[in-house]
Design an enzyme around this catalytic site. Sequence first.
Site, PDB file in Angstrom:
ATOM      1  N   ASP A   1      27.097  11.472  60.236  1.00  0.00           N
ATOM      2  CA  ASP A   1      25.801  10.479  59.957  1.00  0.00           C
ATOM      3  C   ASP A   1      25.916   8.834  59.971  1.00  0.00           C
ATOM      4  O   ASP A   1      25.149   8.222  60.302  1.00  0.00           O
ATOM      5  CB  ASP A   1      25.901  10.722  58.400  1.00  0.00           C
ATOM      6  CG  ASP A   1      25.450   9.548  57.167  1.00  0.00           C
ATOM      7  OD1 ASP A   1      24.051   9.876  56.706  1.00  0.00           O
ATOM      8  OD2 ASP A   1      26.149   9.156  56.411  1.00  0.00           O
TER       9      ASP A   1
ATOM     10  N   ARG B   1      18.974   4.899  63.185  1.00  0.00           N
ATOM     11  CA  ARG B   1      18.195   4.750  62.383  1.00  0.00           C
ATOM     12  C   ARG B   1      17.568   2.987  61.985  1.00  0.00           C
ATOM     13  O   ARG B   1      16.628   2.822  61.137  1.00  0.00           O
ATOM     14  CB  ARG B   1      18.550   5.431  60.678  1.00  0.00           C
ATOM     15  CG  ARG B   1      17.798   7.262  61.579  1.00  0.00           C
ATOM     16  CD  ARG B   1      18.494   8.094  60.039  1.00  0.00           C
ATOM     17  NE  ARG B   1      17.370   7.851  58.465  1.00  0.00           N
ATOM     18  CZ  ARG B   1      18.133   8.186  57.629  1.00  0.00           C
ATOM     19  NH1 ARG B   1      19.630   7.952  57.159  1.00  0.00           N
ATOM     20  NH2 ARG B   1      17.509   7.329  56.746  1.00  0.00           N
TER      21      ARG B   1
ATOM     22  N   SER C   1      21.645  12.973  55.535  1.00  0.00           N
ATOM     23  CA  SER C   1      22.770  11.471  55.567  1.00  0.00           C
ATOM     24  C   SER C   1      23.697  11.497  54.150  1.00  0.00           C
ATOM     25  O   SER C   1      25.035  12.218  54.166  1.00  0.00           O
ATOM     26  CB  SER C   1      21.918  10.303  55.589  1.00  0.00           C
ATOM     27  OG  SER C   1      22.333   9.147  55.375  1.00  0.00           O
TER      28      SER C   1
ATOM     29  N   LYS D   1      27.605  13.630  53.667  1.00  0.00           N
ATOM     30  CA  LYS D   1      28.706  13.017  53.457  1.00  0.00           C
ATOM     31  C   LYS D   1      29.104  12.967  52.499  1.00  0.00           C
ATOM     32  O   LYS D   1      30.756  13.545  52.057  1.00  0.00           O
ATOM     33  CB  LYS D   1      27.893  11.148  53.014  1.00  0.00           C
ATOM     34  CG  LYS D   1      27.811  10.694  54.249  1.00  0.00           C
ATOM     35  CD  LYS D   1      27.844   9.486  53.451  1.00  0.00           C
ATOM     36  CE  LYS D   1      26.817   9.294  53.406  1.00  0.00           C
ATOM     37  NZ  LYS D   1      26.327   8.385  54.118  1.00  0.00           N
TER      38      LYS D   1
END
Length: 432
Positions: A160, A167, A182, A186
């Site tokens: 991520d 991104r 994402s 996490k």
Amino acid sequence: MDIQKIIAKKRDRQELSKEEIEYFITNYTNGNIPDYQAAALTMAIYLNGMTEEETTNLTLTMAHSGDILDLSEFGTVVDKHSTGGIGDKVTLILAPIIASLGIPVAKMSGRGLGYTGGTIDKLEAIPGYRTNIKIEEFKENVGKIGISLMGQTLNLAPADKKLYALRDTIAATESIPLISSSIMSKKIAAGANKIVLDVTCGSGAFMKDLNQAIQLAKTMKKIGELAQKETVCVVTSMEEPLGKAVGNALEVIEAIQALKGNMTEDVQEVVLTLGAYMMKLADKGKDIEGNKEKMLEQIQSGEALKKLKELIQIQGGDVSYVENIELLPKAKYVMPVLATKCGYVKTLDAKSIGEISMHLGAGRMKKEDSIDPAVGIVLEKKIGDYVKENEILAYVHTNNEEKGQEAVKQLLDCYQIVEEKVEKRSCILKVI
Ligand code: URA
């Protein structure tokens, strides 16, 4: 397996298998797939979307791209995350309140993404505060004082960390599968048992309308359930920035003032609602309204502010900056934005305000840009407020006179002022 074939498949709107997703994530994380191929696949996902199964596979693979933290020694840990916004200082206020209630807070936060701000950049406005601590210290702090807030370390969801930064530079932020994977990767890697998500919606959020925000919320809730982590999503409005300040030190000041009992209505509504559900998930109270009362008591008694000071101290920050906010980084110029007519504020475009603040230096235009903690915007008038001609709408805090003058002009355009009365609306749109 061949990355070009995987890119072509997604480009042609076909579904990727679990193995293909695993191949991409593993090889991108370890550096075997270069940024340009990862960017092509990410953009294909952005444009063509993913099925529920692909999104789940992407999330779980990203979560397992590094270590999975074990927080079981702390009992029930409830994590909180926002899908991003402008002026979103919620974590800085909410986390100390929750920790002061005896609920452990072990939170890995992010940096700014696109035009939205990030908690880690805000915390770094406090001189000395270390965001890049090791996992051992993170756990030690939670054990000692019941709270730790740190940045994303290399070994928790490293996939991520790379994809998030990528991104940001290729205009691929506003995507349900990419945001869901994402955030949830996490959260799974960070080891919490339960999760409360602030799903923002409106001009300053990645989800522009309520239907999209609800779809994002449902996607993340489902992933949470699959990972056996009870998840509550609160959909909140990001039509205008949250609270008054946009910019790192300015938001820290607003957060400290909030913990001293001086909180704007919108910030209070979001903080109390998210916190009340965190308390519910932590089995510290079933009654949402009762939970909100308990949170307010923690502010009134000074316990929440005390917890923030403990956090700053344990992570190397200088607590005198909390005691005396005048010490926090200050911009050279503070320029007022004056109303050119009287009336009610109808709209206050959050995205443009985020962009203006980013151009002033509060956010990054490029990955390697450094942030100026002092700069940003303070909004004196918000949607529903009445303004007189020449009254102050906002202040621009800048270290560059020219940029500041430009920002003043642009900010004026963000305010739509009308004659008819405009009602203030609730920030809480839905709880899922
Ligand atoms: N926050 C995240 O952690 N990831 C996103 O993609 C958006 C907001």
